[in-house]
Write a protein that holds these residues in place. Structure first.
Motif, mmCIF file in Angstrom:
data_model
loop_
_atom_site.group_PDB
_atom_site.id
_atom_site.type_symbol
_atom_site.label_atom_id
_atom_site.label_comp_id
_atom_site.label_asym_id
_atom_site.label_seq_id
_atom_site.Cartn_x
_atom_site.Cartn_y
_atom_site.Cartn_z
ATOM 1 N N LEU A 41 43.929 -61.761 44.089
ATOM 2 C CA LEU A 41 43.005 -61.949 45.210
ATOM 3 C C LEU A 41 43.215 -60.864 46.274
ATOM 4 O O LEU A 41 44.313 -60.292 46.379
ATOM 5 C CB LEU A 41 43.218 -63.329 45.824
ATOM 6 C CG LEU A 41 42.916 -64.531 44.917
ATOM 7 C CD1 LEU A 41 43.271 -65.832 45.633
ATOM 8 C CD2 LEU A 41 41.464 -64.534 44.471
ATOM 9 N N PRO A 42 42.195 -60.567 47.079
ATOM 10 C CA PRO A 42 42.328 -59.521 48.122
ATOM 11 C C PRO A 42 43.476 -59.789 49.086
ATOM 12 O O PRO A 42 44.128 -58.859 49.562
ATOM 13 C CB PRO A 42 40.976 -59.560 48.835
ATOM 14 C CG PRO A 42 40.040 -60.145 47.833
ATOM 15 C CD PRO A 42 40.833 -61.115 47.033
ATOM 16 N N LYS A 43 43.721 -61.065 49.360
ATOM 17 C CA LYS A 43 44.822 -61.443 50.250
ATOM 18 C C LYS A 43 45.654 -62.516 49.568
ATOM 19 O O LYS A 43 45.129 -63.538 49.131
ATOM 20 C CB LYS A 43 44.282 -61.972 51.577
ATOM 21 C CG LYS A 43 45.373 -62.290 52.587
ATOM 22 C CD LYS A 43 44.769 -62.724 53.911
ATOM 23 C CE LYS A 43 45.855 -62.980 54.949
ATOM 24 N NZ LYS A 43 45.282 -63.388 56.253
ATOM 25 N N LEU A 44 46.962 -62.275 49.483
ATOM 26 C CA LEU A 44 47.839 -63.257 48.839
ATOM 27 C C LEU A 44 47.796 -64.569 49.614
ATOM 28 O O LEU A 44 48.061 -64.593 50.825
ATOM 29 C CB LEU A 44 49.269 -62.723 48.774
ATOM 30 C CG LEU A 44 49.477 -61.482 47.901
ATOM 31 C CD1 LEU A 44 50.908 -60.992 48.000
ATOM 32 C CD2 LEU A 44 49.098 -61.765 46.457
ATOM 33 N N PRO A 45 47.499 -65.678 48.962
ATOM 34 C CA PRO A 45 47.271 -66.949 49.676
ATOM 35 C C PRO A 45 48.530 -67.629 50.203
ATOM 36 O O PRO A 45 48.432 -68.677 50.830
ATOM 37 C CB PRO A 45 46.585 -67.814 48.617
ATOM 38 C CG PRO A 45 47.047 -67.271 47.320
ATOM 39 C CD PRO A 45 47.222 -65.799 47.520
ATOM 40 N N TRP A 46 49.699 -67.048 49.949
ATOM 41 C CA TRP A 46 50.932 -67.651 50.478
ATOM 42 C C TRP A 46 51.520 -66.807 51.615
ATOM 43 O O TRP A 46 52.707 -66.884 51.897
ATOM 44 C CB TRP A 46 51.968 -67.830 49.369
ATOM 45 C CG TRP A 46 52.235 -66.606 48.541
ATOM 46 C CD1 TRP A 46 53.084 -65.585 48.834
ATOM 47 C CD2 TRP A 46 51.648 -66.284 47.284
ATOM 48 N NE1 TRP A 46 53.056 -64.644 47.846
ATOM 49 C CE2 TRP A 46 52.186 -65.039 46.872
ATOM 50 C CE3 TRP A 46 50.714 -66.923 46.452
ATOM 51 C CZ2 TRP A 46 51.823 -64.442 45.675
ATOM 52 C CZ3 TRP A 46 50.358 -66.318 45.270
ATOM 53 C CH2 TRP A 46 50.900 -65.089 44.887
ATOM 54 N N THR A 47 50.664 -66.007 52.254
ATOM 55 C CA THR A 47 51.151 -65.123 53.313
ATOM 56 C C THR A 47 50.679 -65.509 54.712
ATOM 57 O O THR A 47 51.133 -64.921 55.695
ATOM 58 C CB THR A 47 50.697 -63.677 53.047
ATOM 59 O OG1 THR A 47 49.267 -63.636 53.004
ATOM 60 C CG2 THR A 47 51.269 -63.167 51.735
ATOM 61 N N ASP A 48 49.772 -66.481 54.824
ATOM 62 C CA ASP A 48 49.186 -66.789 56.129
ATOM 63 C C ASP A 48 48.941 -68.286 56.251
ATOM 64 O O ASP A 48 48.948 -69.015 55.252
ATOM 65 C CB ASP A 48 47.878 -66.031 56.322
ATOM 66 C CG ASP A 48 47.640 -65.686 57.788
ATOM 67 O OD1 ASP A 48 48.173 -66.424 58.643
ATOM 68 O OD2 ASP A 48 46.935 -64.696 58.067
ATOM 69 N N CYS A 49 48.699 -68.722 57.476
ATOM 70 C CA CYS A 49 48.496 -70.142 57.752
ATOM 71 C C CYS A 49 47.029 -70.485 58.016
ATOM 72 O O CYS A 49 46.742 -71.531 58.599
ATOM 73 C CB CYS A 49 49.338 -70.572 58.962
ATOM 74 S SG CYS A 49 51.116 -70.535 58.672
#
Length: 597
Positions: free
Chosen positions: A132-140
């Motif tokens: 994915l364009p942004k790793l989903p375990w990096t942000d809230c």
């Protein structure tokens, strides 16, 4: 010799006939053994145990356990399977009173296969998310995050209501919430299933279909797949190590992992039991897979060299995996201010929470996440394919004696894989992690240590070192050296001591801070009883068949027979060598009676 005599001989020797399928070449066997032995336990279990038990002190204990009990048992399992060409069930004709151990190994392989594939399906979800364009375990800012979510390395507004520059103990990282709230959709209790987690259900189905496709033709297809499952993980591990050790703060993590030497831990019995259990788990002892892999070797294959190589490689792999993981954890500690000691956790948490979070802090994080989860998937498949083949091969062998399945073996294999998927389906609910941890904890305890002791006792002391020496001389052309002889003599004592210590030091099974209810522990013990009950059942049957009306042995000879190899326990090469000579002499018109004389 008449044709009737020849047919009679063929009927007798057909009982000893070697499996029709063999490894395409010795390299396939080697690669499959590497894939089977090098598993997920090397990635998350060994590094944590090393950190927990005094760094290099645990390496010392592990090395001693590896070469005193692990390697000898690994070698013995392959030896008796290669000698007899029997699978896990029939191989215990070597000591008939212990024939229940064959069923035990088959049950262990079945349970491990069922829950092991669940771990692989988690890795599949992570791998897909890594693209994915942004790793989903990096942000809230994702829909599965709640007010407890906190990113310790950031000081901006993390959500609509909270602005902090550090994280307290009451908060949770995005990686933890992604694993618990999205991947698992974890409920608050093992009894709270709350429906099906379709992500897991679909991923698990895909994994079982891949297992079936990889094993559709038995060892022929397994041997080809093993080139990927054995080699690819090492490419990934080396890449992760090179990247990890060049990161800022890498030595901080490595110091916690291996450079910390606490010799006091060597005085702790828990260190030695942890080392022994790790040896049993990673070498595949008591899991039936080695019997299945060994029976498809050529009779004279030098499995001694293979056994030594795999044992050493297994230990080195654990060290390398720990080096890759803790170097990145040192970098994460430097970036976040969290101590490595607080980051190092055991079990799935290390691979699915801490390590993805650490990789997300690296430049081009998605690339390293893809590498890591590809490694996890290939390592996982390397182990589960051999375990499942053990079960499929044993079931197929049993069915062939009762019904004609010629041309239908592929269909049977597909059906059994789908049955395993259905049995594993409760681990595709919102109680997935609770169930998986419960089965793993109870299965890797008493069944492993008891099997290892009974196997060592049965082969080394009942069947005897003398018989083992003769068998190895027949197969390899040389007798085993003093190292093997000494190990065969002492391994029953050591394994019995590990078994007793395990009983004394038994602790309650938990999952982090979660305590299982009483009924869940009851299920765990039921699993242990189901797995181990064949041992006393077949033992009792053997004794019953040898006693008279008053409970006394009919005669000592009848009782002694249960401790001696069965009549059909013979070297598998007998049927291979006899037929060609019969054919040659028949074609030349010679009298075959001279040959048999």
């Amino acid at each position: 010799m008449s044709s009737e005599d020849l047919n009679s001989i063929k009927n007798e020797t057909s009982k000893l006939k070697a499996p029709e399928k063999n490894w395409g070449n010795p390299i396939e066997f080697l690669m499959t053994c590497i894939g089977f032995s090098v598993g997920l336990g090397n990635v998350w279990r060994f590094p944590f145990l090393c950190f927990k038990n005094g760094g290099s002190a645990f390496v010392i204990a592990f090395a001693i356990m590896l070469f005193t009990i692990g390697l000898p048992l690994f070698f013995l399992e392959i030896t008796i399977a290669q000698y007899s060409k029997f699978g896990p069930i029939n191989v215990w004709k070597v000591v008939p009173i212990f024939r229940g151990l064959g069923i035990v190994s088959l049950l262990v392989a079945t349970f491990i296969s069922i829950y092991y594939n669940v771990l692989i399906c988690w890795s599949v979800i992570y791998l897909i998310s890594s693209f994915l364009p942004k790793l989903p375990w990096t942000d809230c800012n994702f829909e599965w995050n709640d007010e407890k979510c906190c990113v310790p390395s950031k000081t901006d507004v993390l959500n609509s209501t909270l602005q902090i520059g550090f994280c307290s103990k009451d908060t949770e990282s995005p990686a933890k919430q992604y694993f618990n709230n999205y991947v698992l959709s974890l409920s608050d209790d093992i009894g709270n299933f709350t429906g099906v987690n379709w992500k897991l259900a679909v991923s698990l189905l895909a994994c079982w279909l891949l297992v079936f496709l990889s094993l559709s033709k038995g060892v022929q297809s397994l041997g080809k797949v093993s080139y990927i499952t054995a080699i690819f993980p090492y490419i990934m591990i080396i890449a992760l190590i090179i990247r990890g050790v060049t990161l800022e703060g890498a030595m901080k993590g490595i110091k916690y992992y291996i450079l910390n030497i606490n010799t006091e831990k060597l005085k702790n019995l828990e260190t030695w039991t942890d080392a022994a259990s790790q040896v049993y788990f990673i070498l595949g002892i008591a899991q039936g897979g080695l019997y299945t892999l060994g029976r498809y070797n050529n009779f004279n294959y030098n499995h001694q060299k293979t056994s030594i190589f795999i044992a050493i490689l297994d230990g080195i792999t654990g060290l390398l995996a720990g080096l890759a993981i803790f170097s990145v954890l040192g970098y994460m500690s430097t970036r976040t201010g969290i101590e490595v000691a607080d980051l190092a956790v055991g079990g799935p948490g290390l691979s699915f929470i801490v390590y993805p979070e650490a990789l997300s802090l690296m430049p081009f994080p998605w690339i390293w996440c893809i590498f890591f989860f590809l490694m996890m998937i290939t390592i996982g498949f390397g182990s589960i394919l051999s375990l499942t083949e053990c079960v499929l091969d044993s079931i197929t062998e049993a069915l062939k004696t009762k019904i004609n399945i010629h041309g239908k073996e592929t269909l049977y294999r597909f059906g059994i894989c789908m049955i395993f998927y259905i049995v594993a389906f409760p681990m595709a609910t919102h109680s997935s992690l609770y169930i998986q941890n419960l089965i793993d904890s109870y299965l890797s305890g008493y069944p492993f240590v008891l099997f290892a002791f009974l196997e060592a006792f049965g082969l080394c002391w009942i069947y005897g070192i003398g018989n083992i020496k003769k068998d190895l001389k027949l197969m390899l052309g040389v007798e085993p050296n003093y190292y093997w002889i000494v190990c065969f003599a002492i391994v029953p004592v050591i394994t019995f001591g590990i078994f007793i210590i395990t009983i004394i030091s038994n602790t309650e099974v938990t999952l982090n801070n979660y305590h299982y209810p009483g009924w869940a522990h009851a299920i765990g013990w039921i699993i242990v009883v189901i797995v181990l009950c064949p041992v006393p059942i077949f033992f009792a049957i053997s004794i019953k068949n040898s006693v008279g009306k008053h409970g006394l042995p009919k005669n000592w000879k009848s009782l002694k027979l249960h401790f001696q190899p069965s009549e059909d326990w013979k070297p598998a090469n007998e049927c291979i060598e006899v037929f060609p000579m019969i054919k040659l002499n028949t074609e030349n018109g010679k009298d075959n009676e001279a040959f048999y004389a």
